[in-house]
Design a protein around this motif. Sequence first.
Motif, PDB file in Angstrom:
ATOM      1  N   MET A 132     -41.122  45.444   2.870  1.00  0.00           N
ATOM      2  CA  MET A 132     -41.370  44.954   4.221  1.00  0.00           C
ATOM      3  C   MET A 132     -42.404  43.832   4.197  1.00  0.00           C
ATOM      4  O   MET A 132     -42.318  42.885   4.991  1.00  0.00           O
ATOM      5  N   GLN A 133     -43.384  43.946   3.291  1.00  0.00           N
ATOM      6  CA  GLN A 133     -44.358  42.869   3.134  1.00  0.00           C
ATOM      7  C   GLN A 133     -43.647  41.571   2.774  1.00  0.00           C
ATOM      8  O   GLN A 133     -43.906  40.517   3.365  1.00  0.00           O
ATOM      9  N   ASN A 134     -42.741  41.658   1.810  1.00  0.00           N
ATOM     10  CA  ASN A 134     -42.027  40.466   1.374  1.00  0.00           C
ATOM     11  C   ASN A 134     -41.088  39.929   2.447  1.00  0.00           C
ATOM     12  O   ASN A 134     -40.877  38.719   2.553  1.00  0.00           O
ATOM     13  N   ASN A 135     -40.505  40.825   3.239  1.00  0.00           N
ATOM     14  CA  ASN A 135     -39.673  40.363   4.362  1.00  0.00           C
ATOM     15  C   ASN A 135     -40.492  39.470   5.288  1.00  0.00           C
ATOM     16  O   ASN A 135     -40.031  38.414   5.730  1.00  0.00           O
ATOM     17  N   SER A 136     -41.716  39.912   5.563  1.00  0.00           N
ATOM     18  CA  SER A 136     -42.606  39.140   6.427  1.00  0.00           C
ATOM     19  C   SER A 136     -42.986  37.814   5.765  1.00  0.00           C
ATOM     20  O   SER A 136     -42.977  36.760   6.414  1.00  0.00           O
ATOM     21  N   HIS A 137     -43.303  37.863   4.471  1.00  0.00           N
ATOM     22  CA  HIS A 137     -43.644  36.629   3.752  1.00  0.00           C
ATOM     23  C   HIS A 137     -42.520  35.601   3.855  1.00  0.00           C
ATOM     24  O   HIS A 137     -42.761  34.417   4.098  1.00  0.00           O
ATOM     25  N   ILE A 138     -41.296  36.070   3.659  1.00  0.00           N
ATOM     26  CA  ILE A 138     -40.154  35.172   3.641  1.00  0.00           C
ATOM     27  C   ILE A 138     -39.896  34.576   5.023  1.00  0.00           C
ATOM     28  O   ILE A 138     -39.503  33.408   5.154  1.00  0.00           O
ATOM     29  N   ILE A 139     -40.138  35.357   6.062  1.00  0.00           N
ATOM     30  CA  ILE A 139     -39.973  34.843   7.430  1.00  0.00           C
ATOM     31  C   ILE A 139     -40.865  33.626   7.654  1.00  0.00           C
ATOM     32  O   ILE A 139     -40.420  32.578   8.143  1.00  0.00           O
ATOM     33  N   TRP A 140     -42.151  33.754   7.281  1.00  0.00           N
ATOM     34  CA  TRP A 140     -43.095  32.656   7.495  1.00  0.00           C
ATOM     35  C   TRP A 140     -42.849  31.514   6.525  1.00  0.00           C
ATOM     36  O   TRP A 140     -43.077  30.347   6.861  1.00  0.00           O
ATOM     37  N   GLU A 150     -30.723  29.548   2.857  1.00  0.00           N
ATOM     38  CA  GLU A 150     -31.046  30.977   2.912  1.00  0.00           C
ATOM     39  C   GLU A 150     -30.953  31.634   1.541  1.00  0.00           C
ATOM     40  O   GLU A 150     -31.776  32.478   1.169  1.00  0.00           O
ATOM     41  N   MET A 151     -29.936  31.268   0.785  1.00  0.00           N
ATOM     42  CA  MET A 151     -29.685  31.914  -0.510  1.00  0.00           C
ATOM     43  C   MET A 151     -30.775  31.639  -1.539  1.00  0.00           C
ATOM     44  O   MET A 151     -30.840  32.300  -2.572  1.00  0.00           O
ATOM     45  N   ALA A 152     -31.644  30.692  -1.265  1.00  0.00           N
ATOM     46  CA  ALA A 152     -32.672  30.331  -2.244  1.00  0.00           C
ATOM     47  C   ALA A 152     -33.822  31.326  -2.293  1.00  0.00           C
ATOM     48  O   ALA A 152     -34.536  31.411  -3.291  1.00  0.00           O
ATOM     49  N   PHE A 153     -34.015  32.092  -1.226  1.00  0.00           N
ATOM     50  CA  PHE A 153     -35.164  32.998  -1.158  1.00  0.00           C
ATOM     51  C   PHE A 153     -34.832  34.331  -1.828  1.00  0.00           C
ATOM     52  O   PHE A 153     -33.869  35.001  -1.456  1.00  0.00           O
ATOM     53  N   ARG A 154     -35.661  34.713  -2.782  1.00  0.00           N
ATOM     54  CA  ARG A 154     -35.423  35.941  -3.546  1.00  0.00           C
ATOM     55  C   ARG A 154     -36.696  36.789  -3.551  1.00  0.00           C
ATOM     56  O   ARG A 154     -37.782  36.281  -3.857  1.00  0.00           O
ATOM     57  N   SER A 155     -36.551  38.053  -3.227  1.00  0.00           N
ATOM     58  CA  SER A 155     -37.697  38.959  -3.137  1.00  0.00           C
ATOM     59  C   SER A 155     -37.774  39.860  -4.364  1.00  0.00           C
ATOM     60  O   SER A 155     -36.803  40.524  -4.724  1.00  0.00           O
ATOM     61  N   ILE A 156     -38.953  39.873  -4.982  1.00  0.00           N
ATOM     62  CA  ILE A 156     -39.183  40.757  -6.129  1.00  0.00           C
ATOM     63  C   ILE A 156     -40.525  41.456  -5.957  1.00  0.00           C
ATOM     64  O   ILE A 156     -41.546  40.807  -5.703  1.00  0.00           O
ATOM     65  N   VAL A 157     -40.522  42.767  -6.101  1.00  0.00           N
ATOM     66  CA  VAL A 157     -41.753  43.564  -6.077  1.00  0.00           C
ATOM     67  C   VAL A 157     -42.008  44.026  -7.505  1.00  0.00           C
ATOM     68  O   VAL A 157     -41.124  44.624  -8.140  1.00  0.00           O
ATOM     69  N   VAL A 158     -43.193  43.741  -8.013  1.00  0.00           N
ATOM     70  CA  VAL A 158     -43.501  44.054  -9.408  1.00  0.00           C
ATOM     71  C   VAL A 158     -44.643  45.073  -9.485  1.00  0.00           C
ATOM     72  O   VAL A 158     -45.744  44.821  -8.995  1.00  0.00           O
ATOM     73  N   PHE A 159     -44.349  46.204 -10.107  1.00  0.00           N
ATOM     74  CA  PHE A 159     -45.364  47.234 -10.318  1.00  0.00           C
ATOM     75  C   PHE A 159     -45.862  47.190 -11.762  1.00  0.00           C
ATOM     76  O   PHE A 159     -45.166  46.723 -12.667  1.00  0.00           O
ATOM     77  N   SER A 160     -47.054  47.706 -11.960  1.00  0.00           N
ATOM     78  CA  SER A 160     -47.651  47.789 -13.293  1.00  0.00           C
ATOM     79  C   SER A 160     -46.778  48.636 -14.216  1.00  0.00           C
ATOM     80  O   SER A 160     -46.079  49.557 -13.781  1.00  0.00           O
ATOM     81  N   ASP A 161     -46.860  48.330 -15.517  1.00  0.00           N
ATOM     82  CA  ASP A 161     -46.157  49.142 -16.513  1.00  0.00           C
ATOM     83  C   ASP A 161     -46.795  50.520 -16.656  1.00  0.00           C
ATOM     84  O   ASP A 161     -46.233  51.403 -17.320  1.00  0.00           O
ATOM     85  N   HIS A 162     -47.977  50.707 -16.049  1.00  0.00           N
ATOM     86  CA  HIS A 162     -48.699  51.975 -16.176  1.00  0.00           C
ATOM     87  C   HIS A 162     -48.344  52.981 -15.090  1.00  0.00           C
ATOM     88  O   HIS A 162     -48.933  54.059 -15.031  1.00  0.00           O
ATOM     89  N   CYS A 163     -47.388  52.635 -14.229  1.00  0.00           N
ATOM     90  CA  CYS A 163     -46.988  53.579 -13.187  1.00  0.00           C
ATOM     91  C   CYS A 163     -45.532  53.988 -13.407  1.00  0.00           C
ATOM     92  O   CYS A 163     -44.804  53.374 -14.183  1.00  0.00           O
ATOM     93  N   SER A 164     -45.126  55.026 -12.707  1.00  0.00           N
ATOM     94  CA  SER A 164     -43.761  55.522 -12.804  1.00  0.00           C
ATOM     95  C   SER A 164     -43.103  55.434 -11.426  1.00  0.00           C
ATOM     96  O   SER A 164     -43.629  55.969 -10.449  1.00  0.00           O
ATOM     97  N   LEU A 165     -41.968  54.746 -11.353  1.00  0.00           N
ATOM     98  CA  LEU A 165     -41.224  54.634 -10.098  1.00  0.00           C
ATOM     99  C   LEU A 165     -40.284  55.828 -10.010  1.00  0.00           C
ATOM    100  O   LEU A 165     -39.311  55.926 -10.753  1.00  0.00           O
ATOM    101  N   LYS A 166     -40.579  56.738  -9.100  1.00  0.00           N
ATOM    102  CA  LYS A 166     -39.870  58.022  -9.070  1.00  0.00           C
ATOM    103  C   LYS A 166     -38.518  57.949  -8.379  1.00  0.00           C
ATOM    104  O   LYS A 166     -37.739  58.897  -8.426  1.00  0.00           O
ATOM    105  N   THR A 167     -38.226  56.879  -7.703  1.00  0.00           N
ATOM    106  CA  THR A 167     -36.907  56.702  -7.096  1.00  0.00           C
ATOM    107  C   THR A 167     -36.426  55.290  -7.404  1.00  0.00           C
ATOM    108  O   THR A 167     -37.207  54.417  -7.755  1.00  0.00           O
ATOM    109  N   ASP A 168     -35.117  55.077  -7.278  1.00  0.00           N
ATOM    110  CA  ASP A 168     -34.561  53.734  -7.479  1.00  0.00           C
ATOM    111  C   ASP A 168     -34.886  52.921  -6.240  1.00  0.00           C
ATOM    112  O   ASP A 168     -34.274  53.096  -5.189  1.00  0.00           O
TER     113      ASP A 168
END
Length: 232
Positions: A132-140, A150-168
């Motif tokens: 949702m943060q990135n959605n807002s960033h892209i709007i502005w 429109e197709m040029a904007f791509r959203s990526i969220v990057v977490f540290s390698d030291h954490c575990s993403l428990k869901t997809d």
Amino acid sequence: MILVLVILVLILFVAYVANRRKTLKKYWQTEYFAVTKQPYDRMRRNAGLNGEYSIYKSLSRLEGNRKFLFNCYLPKRDGTTSEIDLLLLHTSGIYVIESKNYSGWIFGRESQAIWTQRFRNGHKERFYNPMMQNNSHIIWLKRLLPEVPEMAFRSIVVFSDHCSLKTDLSSKNHKVVHCCDVFEAVSSTAEQNVLTNAGVNAIFHKLYKFSQVSEITRFSHSTQVLADKEMG
């Protein structure tokens, strides 16, 4: 014996100084330092800055015309700002990257406004959905760049390698990855040309000023973020 120890200490000290000079020289030559002007030691100590630098180092291997911007404070209609951690400008698109240098276990879904970070001791922290943060960033960002498709904007969220993403956590509109996977996430679309080299350069020059804001703007933004957390 004492003389040998003194000589050994001197050798180690000289080696340390030489290695540090080499490290600093290499850092000062990076695009990260050129844009942020962040001292090396501060970058190493600050979790947020260190996370951004780790992402930059990974993506700096990307071929083609690429440019980076960090901590861009985009103006909003109400007079406040929206801060983008990292922008990668490439002929394949504008990659809006939200960096979360977190540890522990991460739980959340695209539709949930609040995600959870849980530690081994059972303690939990909650944070705003970075999608949702990135959605807002892209709007502005789109308001500043109406000429960009429109197709040029791509959203990526990057977490540290030291954490575990428990869901997809990835979705149709967002990629959520560990830092070690961010290069692959970007390079998978790097051959799609949606911007020209001239277009990449023009966007960089247009947005650069938003990465060079005053301390007053940075402080005002931080104050607003804290106020929003308290209200939430």
